[in-house]
Design a protein around this motif. Structure first.
Motif, PDB file in Angstrom:
ATOM      1  N   GLY A  42       0.794  -1.229   0.000  1.00  0.00           N
ATOM      2  CA  GLY A  42       0.000   0.000   0.000  1.00  0.00           C
ATOM      3  C   GLY A  42       0.823   1.274   0.000  1.00  0.00           C
ATOM      4  N   ASP A  43       2.036   1.248   0.587  1.00  0.00           N
ATOM      5  CA  ASP A  43       2.830   2.480   0.688  1.00  0.00           C
ATOM      6  C   ASP A  43       3.776   2.672  -0.491  1.00  0.00           C
ATOM      7  N   ALA A  44       3.687   1.807  -1.487  1.00  0.00           N
ATOM      8  CA  ALA A  44       4.637   1.899  -2.608  1.00  0.00           C
ATOM      9  C   ALA A  44       4.435   3.200  -3.386  1.00  0.00           C
ATOM     10  N   LYS A  45       5.518   3.646  -4.002  1.00  0.00           N
ATOM     11  CA  LYS A  45       5.474   4.835  -4.856  1.00  0.00           C
ATOM     12  C   LYS A  45       5.567   4.389  -6.303  1.00  0.00           C
ATOM     13  N   VAL A  46       4.812   5.030  -7.167  1.00  0.00           N
ATOM     14  CA  VAL A  46       4.962   4.792  -8.604  1.00  0.00           C
ATOM     15  C   VAL A  46       5.516   6.067  -9.215  1.00  0.00           C
ATOM     16  N   ILE A  47       6.720   5.964  -9.731  1.00  0.00           N
ATOM     17  CA  ILE A  47       7.444   7.141 -10.208  1.00  0.00           C
ATOM     18  C   ILE A  47       7.466   7.137 -11.736  1.00  0.00           C
ATOM     19  N   PRO A  48       6.850   8.143 -12.372  1.00  0.00           N
ATOM     20  CA  PRO A  48       6.896   8.199 -13.835  1.00  0.00           C
ATOM     21  C   PRO A  48       8.306   8.535 -14.316  1.00  0.00           C
ATOM     22  N   ILE A  49       8.713   7.903 -15.389  1.00  0.00           N
ATOM     23  CA  ILE A  49      10.028   8.191 -15.974  1.00  0.00           C
ATOM     24  C   ILE A  49       9.783   8.641 -17.417  1.00  0.00           C
ATOM     25  N   PRO A  50       9.780   9.952 -17.653  1.00  0.00           N
ATOM     26  CA  PRO A  50       9.486  10.448 -19.000  1.00  0.00           C
ATOM     27  C   PRO A  50      10.563  10.020 -19.987  1.00  0.00           C
ATOM     28  N   SER A  51      10.159   9.895 -21.231  1.00  0.00           N
ATOM     29  CA  SER A  51      11.138   9.577 -22.279  1.00  0.00           C
ATOM     30  C   SER A  51      12.178  10.689 -22.335  1.00  0.00           C
ATOM     31  N   GLY A  52      13.410  10.290 -22.602  1.00  0.00           N
ATOM     32  CA  GLY A  52      14.518  11.241 -22.548  1.00  0.00           C
ATOM     33  C   GLY A  52      14.477  12.303 -23.646  1.00  0.00           C
ATOM     34  N   GLY A  53      14.434  13.568 -23.270  1.00  0.00           N
ATOM     35  CA  GLY A  53      14.560  14.696 -24.179  1.00  0.00           C
ATOM     36  C   GLY A  53      13.680  14.581 -25.409  1.00  0.00           C
ATOM     37  N   GLY A  54      14.203  14.960 -26.551  1.00  0.00           N
ATOM     38  CA  GLY A  54      13.414  14.912 -27.778  1.00  0.00           C
ATOM     39  C   GLY A  54      13.645  13.615 -28.541  1.00  0.00           C
ATOM     40  N   ASP A  55      14.264  12.636 -27.892  1.00  0.00           N
ATOM     41  CA  ASP A  55      14.617  11.405 -28.599  1.00  0.00           C
ATOM     42  C   ASP A  55      14.085  10.191 -27.836  1.00  0.00           C
ATOM     43  N   PRO A  56      12.763  10.044 -27.784  1.00  0.00           N
ATOM     44  CA  PRO A  56      12.206   8.912 -27.018  1.00  0.00           C
ATOM     45  C   PRO A  56      12.558   7.585 -27.661  1.00  0.00           C
ATOM     46  N   LEU A  57      12.642   6.555 -26.813  1.00  0.00           N
ATOM     47  CA  LEU A  57      12.941   5.212 -27.314  1.00  0.00           C
ATOM     48  C   LEU A  57      11.857   4.778 -28.293  1.00  0.00           C
ATOM     49  N   ARG A  58      10.595   5.016 -27.901  1.00  0.00           N
ATOM     50  CA  ARG A  58       9.450   4.725 -28.789  1.00  0.00           C
ATOM     51  C   ARG A  58       8.434   5.841 -28.612  1.00  0.00           C
ATOM     52  N   ASP A  59       7.914   6.358 -29.735  1.00  0.00           N
ATOM     53  CA  ASP A  59       6.960   7.464 -29.666  1.00  0.00           C
ATOM     54  C   ASP A  59       5.755   7.090 -28.817  1.00  0.00           C
ATOM     55  N   GLY A  60       5.375   7.976 -27.912  1.00  0.00           N
ATOM     56  CA  GLY A  60       4.161   7.786 -27.114  1.00  0.00           C
ATOM     57  C   GLY A  60       4.300   6.782 -25.993  1.00  0.00           C
ATOM     58  N   VAL A  61       5.481   6.205 -25.814  1.00  0.00           N
ATOM     59  CA  VAL A  61       5.666   5.187 -24.777  1.00  0.00           C
ATOM     60  C   VAL A  61       6.649   5.715 -23.727  1.00  0.00           C
ATOM     61  N   GLU A  62       6.234   5.627 -22.475  1.00  0.00           N
ATOM     62  CA  GLU A  62       7.111   6.049 -21.390  1.00  0.00           C
ATOM     63  C   GLU A  62       7.277   4.894 -20.404  1.00  0.00           C
ATOM     64  N   MET A  63       7.872   5.188 -19.275  1.00  0.00           N
ATOM     65  CA  MET A  63       8.105   4.129 -18.283  1.00  0.00           C
ATOM     66  C   MET A  63       7.652   4.600 -16.910  1.00  0.00           C
ATOM     67  N   ALA A  64       7.467   3.651 -16.004  1.00  0.00           N
ATOM     68  CA  ALA A  64       7.221   3.986 -14.598  1.00  0.00           C
ATOM     69  C   ALA A  64       7.905   2.939 -13.741  1.00  0.00           C
ATOM     70  N   LEU A  65       8.353   3.387 -12.574  1.00  0.00           N
ATOM     71  CA  LEU A  65       9.048   2.503 -11.646  1.00  0.00           C
ATOM     72  C   LEU A  65       8.273   2.478 -10.332  1.00  0.00           C
ATOM     73  N   ALA A  66       7.864   1.294  -9.908  1.00  0.00           N
ATOM     74  CA  ALA A  66       7.185   1.140  -8.617  1.00  0.00           C
ATOM     75  C   ALA A  66       8.205   0.689  -7.585  1.00  0.00           C
ATOM     76  N   LEU A  67       8.281   1.431  -6.483  1.00  0.00           N
ATOM     77  CA  LEU A  67       9.221   1.103  -5.408  1.00  0.00           C
ATOM     78  C   LEU A  67       8.444   0.972  -4.104  1.00  0.00           C
ATOM     79  N   GLY A  68       8.705  -0.068  -3.359  1.00  0.00           N
ATOM     80  CA  GLY A  68       7.981  -0.213  -2.103  1.00  0.00           C
ATOM     81  C   GLY A  68       8.446  -1.408  -1.290  1.00  0.00           C
ATOM     82  N   LEU A  69       7.699  -1.681  -0.247  1.00  0.00           N
ATOM     83  CA  LEU A  69       7.952  -2.836   0.615  1.00  0.00           C
ATOM     84  C   LEU A  69       6.731  -3.737   0.572  1.00  0.00           C
ATOM     85  N   ARG A  70       6.965  -5.035   0.494  1.00  0.00           N
ATOM     86  CA  ARG A  70       5.863  -5.996   0.516  1.00  0.00           C
ATOM     87  C   ARG A  70       5.147  -5.909   1.861  1.00  0.00           C
ATOM     88  N   ALA A  71       3.860  -5.698   1.833  1.00  0.00           N
ATOM     89  CA  ALA A  71       3.090  -5.563   3.072  1.00  0.00           C
ATOM     90  C   ALA A  71       3.000  -6.913   3.797  1.00  0.00           C
TER      91      ALA A  71
END
Ligand SMILES: C[S@@+](CC[C@H](N)C(=O)[O-])C[C@H]1O[C@@H](n2cnc3c(N)ncnc32)[C@H](O)[C@@H]1O
Length: 183
Positions: free
Chosen positions: A153-182
Motif C-alpha cells: 500500500g505504501d509503494a510509490k509509482v514514479i513516472p520516468i518520462p522519455s529522454g529529451g526529444g529522442d524517445p525510445l518509442r513514440d508515445g511510450v514512457e516508463m514507470a518505476l514502482a518502489l515499495g515494501l511488501r506488506a
C-alpha cells in the motif's frame, strides 16, 4: 542487488532467454562484462556499493546468479527478501487480467517487508524485436497503483518520462514502482 545478496535468482520463461542469461552469467566470470562497467560505476558512487563491490564486482554475478526457467505465475509464496521485475507483467500478453495477476504473483513471492522495484512500460500496445511482434497491455500509472495497492500500500509509482526529444518509442514512457511488501 549483488553486494547485498548471497544469491540472486533470475526466473525467465523463454528457453532462448534462459540460455542467453546463462551464457551472460558464465561470460561475466570470464571477464566478458565490460559493457556493464559504466552501470556499475554509477552504482559505485554510492558508498554502500563501493564498499561491498570489491575491485571486480561483476565477478559476483557468476558466483551468485542462478538462472532458472520458470513463470512468474508459478513462483513460490514468500520466498525472497528483495525482488525486481522489469517490464515483465505488462509484456506477457495483451490480456489485462494477466497484467494484474503477474504483479500479484511477483509480490506474493516476496517475504513481508521485502523491498522491491518493478518497472513498467506506459502506453505500449506491443513491441517488435527483430521483425517479430510481441504483445503488451497498455498500462498507465493508475493501473500500476491498483495492481500493487493490496500487497504494498505504501509503494510509490514514479513516472520516468522519455529522454529529451529522442524517445525510445513514440508515445511510450516508463514507470518505476518502489515499495515494501506488506504483511
Ligand atoms: C519486455 S521483456 C523484458 C526483459 C528484461 N527484464 C528487461 O528489462 O530488459 C519481457 C520478458 O518477460 C519474459 N516473460 C514472458 N512471460 C513470462 C512469464 N510468464 N514468466 C516470466 N517471464 C516471462 C519474456 O520472456 C521476456 O524476457
Amino acid at each position: 542487488m549483488l553486494p547485498f545478496c548471497s544469491r540472486v535468482d533470475l526466473i525467465e520463461y523463454s528457453s532462448t532467454n534462459v540460455q542467453w542469461l546463462q551464457r551472460r552469467a558464465a561470460g561475466l566470470e570470464a571477464d566478458d562484462g565490460e559493457d556493464w562497467a559504466p552501470f556499475w560505476a554509477v552504482l559505485a558512487e554510492n558508498a554502500a556499493y563501493a564498499e561491498r563491490g570489491g575491485d571486480q564486482p561483476l565477478r559476483q554475478v557468476a558466483d551468485k546468479v542462478v538462472v532458472t526457467p520458470g513463470s512468474v505465475f508459478d513462483l513460490p509464496e514468500a520466498q525472497w527478501d528483495v525482488g525486481t521485475m522489469f517490464f515483465v507483467a505488462c509484456s506477457i500478453s495483451s490480456e489485462v487480467d494477466e497484467f494484474y495477476e503477474a504483479v500479484r504473483c511477483f509480490l506474493h513471492a516476496l517475504r513481508p517487508g521485502a523491498p522491491f522495484a518493478a518497472a513498467f512500460m506506459i502506453g505500449s500496445d506491443g513491441y517488435q524485436v527483430d521483425g517479430v511482434e510481441f504483445p503488451a497491455v497498455r498500462v498507465g500509472q493508475t493501473m500500476i497503483e491498483e495492481a500493487i495497492r493490496d500487497m504494498a500500500g505504501d509503494a510509490k509509482v514514479i513516472p520516468i518520462p522519455s529522454g529529451g526529444g529522442d524517445p525510445l518509442r513514440d508515445g511510450v514512457e516508463m514507470a518505476l514502482a518502489l515499495g515494501l511488501r506488506a504483511g
